[in-house]
Motif scaffolding. Sequence first.
Motif, PDB file in Angstrom:
ATOM      1  N   VAL A 168      -6.022  31.766  47.625  1.00 56.53           N
ATOM      2  CA  VAL A 168      -5.797  33.204  46.571  1.00 56.53           C
ATOM      3  C   VAL A 168      -5.457  34.475  47.883  1.00 56.53           C
ATOM      4  CG1 VAL A 168      -5.895  35.355  44.955  1.00 56.53           C
ATOM      5  CG2 VAL A 168      -6.598  33.257  45.006  1.00 56.53           C
ATOM      6  N   TRP A 177       5.172  40.310  48.369  1.00 56.83           N
ATOM      7  CA  TRP A 177       5.046  39.505  47.150  1.00 56.83           C
ATOM      8  C   TRP A 177       6.186  38.192  47.154  1.00 56.83           C
ATOM      9  CZ3 TRP A 177       6.246  40.843  41.558  1.00 56.83           C
ATOM     10  CH2 TRP A 177       5.998  39.634  40.134  1.00 56.83           C
ATOM     11  N   GLU A 208       2.199  27.394  45.058  1.00 54.22           N
ATOM     12  CA  GLU A 208       0.708  26.983  45.066  1.00 54.22           C
ATOM     13  C   GLU A 208      -0.075  28.231  45.515  1.00 54.22           C
ATOM     14  OE1 GLU A 208       2.167  25.104  49.039  1.00 54.22           O
ATOM     15  OE2 GLU A 208       3.064  26.258  47.506  1.00 54.22           O
ATOM     16  N   ARG A 265      -2.394  31.931  45.110  1.00 54.91           N
ATOM     17  CA  ARG A 265      -1.495  32.472  44.492  1.00 54.91           C
ATOM     18  C   ARG A 265      -1.988  34.488  45.223  1.00 54.91           C
ATOM     19  NH1 ARG A 265      -6.963  29.859  41.488  1.00 54.91           N
ATOM     20  NH2 ARG A 265      -5.676  26.864  41.454  1.00 54.91           N
ATOM     21  N   ASP A 288      -2.204  37.802  38.704  1.00 56.72           N
ATOM     22  CA  ASP A 288      -2.130  36.593  37.903  1.00 56.72           C
ATOM     23  C   ASP A 288      -3.223  36.427  37.474  1.00 56.72           C
ATOM     24  OD1 ASP A 288      -2.414  34.462  36.226  1.00 56.72           O
ATOM     25  OD2 ASP A 288      -0.795  33.590  36.871  1.00 56.72           O
ATOM     26  N   ARG A 330      -5.135  32.920  37.148  1.00 59.40           N
ATOM     27  CA  ARG A 330      -5.269  31.984  37.785  1.00 59.40           C
ATOM     28  C   ARG A 330      -5.688  32.216  38.743  1.00 59.40           C
ATOM     29  NH1 ARG A 330       0.097  31.042  40.265  1.00 59.40           N
ATOM     30  NH2 ARG A 330      -0.662  29.520  41.035  1.00 59.40           N
ATOM     31  N   ALA A 331      -5.549  34.020  39.190  1.00 62.99           N
ATOM     32  CA  ALA A 331      -6.196  33.805  40.074  1.00 62.99           C
ATOM     33  C   ALA A 331      -8.016  34.718  40.081  1.00 62.99           C
ATOM     34  CB  ALA A 331      -5.298  34.698  41.434  1.00 62.99           C
TER      35      ALA A 331
END
Length: 293
Positions: free
Chosen positions: A90, A106, A114, A116, A141, A144-145
């Motif tokens: 991350v 970003w 892949e 984050r 997110d 996911r993170a």
Amino acid sequence: MSAKASILGLGIMGAAIARSAAHGGLNTTAWDRSPERASGFASDKVQIAHAARDAVQDADIVVTMVSDADAVLSIMKEREVLAAMKPGAVWIQMSTIGIEGTERAWRLAGTRPEIRFLDAPVSGSKAAAEQGKLVILASGDQDRAGATAQPFFDAIGAQTHWLGDVGQGTRMKLLFNAWIAILMEGVAEVSILGDALGIDLGRFTSLVLGGPLVPAWALAKLQKIKEGRTAETEFPLRWAHKDVQLALAAAAEERAMLPILNRIDAIWAEAEPGFGADDLSAIYLALSNGVKQ
């Protein structure tokens, strides 16, 4: 097994965050663009890397905490940090770089899907960072993170606010910083008025202490001014001025409706050459020394 965190940037905030992360139980590595600053960093719990790529290769969490968007992009792209990150790691972008800068970061992160990406600037001074009491304005997110990032957030912060999609953290931080700038200019001008009226700032502070008029942060700045400690930098005036400019840039067409922030921008621009490295509260000295209003 503790998560591995890499802190890129050992300025006032980055250094304090690195120490808090280590004290919070994370396996922490740090790096800075300045070898002198890196070598002067003191912590027996933080490992110093000589190259940015080396700092992140095994990291679960990579944090950028540097001066501006160009510095962030230079580190992550030109120094090949993003390329060196392991899949699933991350990238937490904590620098205050404005809306356009965040969008650039970003987009760069998107070249490695892949990885984050979280936009998570913080609110709080050097003292709050050292005490692990920052307010984290996280966006991105969370599903996911979030699980990977949360131990780091818990180590450095007292509060974590998840605000939605990437960019919402930065937008909220711009409001925080605009509010702080307006308060600080008010504190400085009230201090000058107190001087003109022959009123001791300590007595004024004691009268408003605990009341609804002045937040604790502003009282601390008043005390700093009273005691002549504006050279003890918690947050430099030059970075506060940069943040005002980022807020005005984000306002776009509505900038004309922000006369106070526009005036602060002009005043602090004149003050920055002489007082930019000092604490934000040094705007009091700049005004006292004749910065134009």
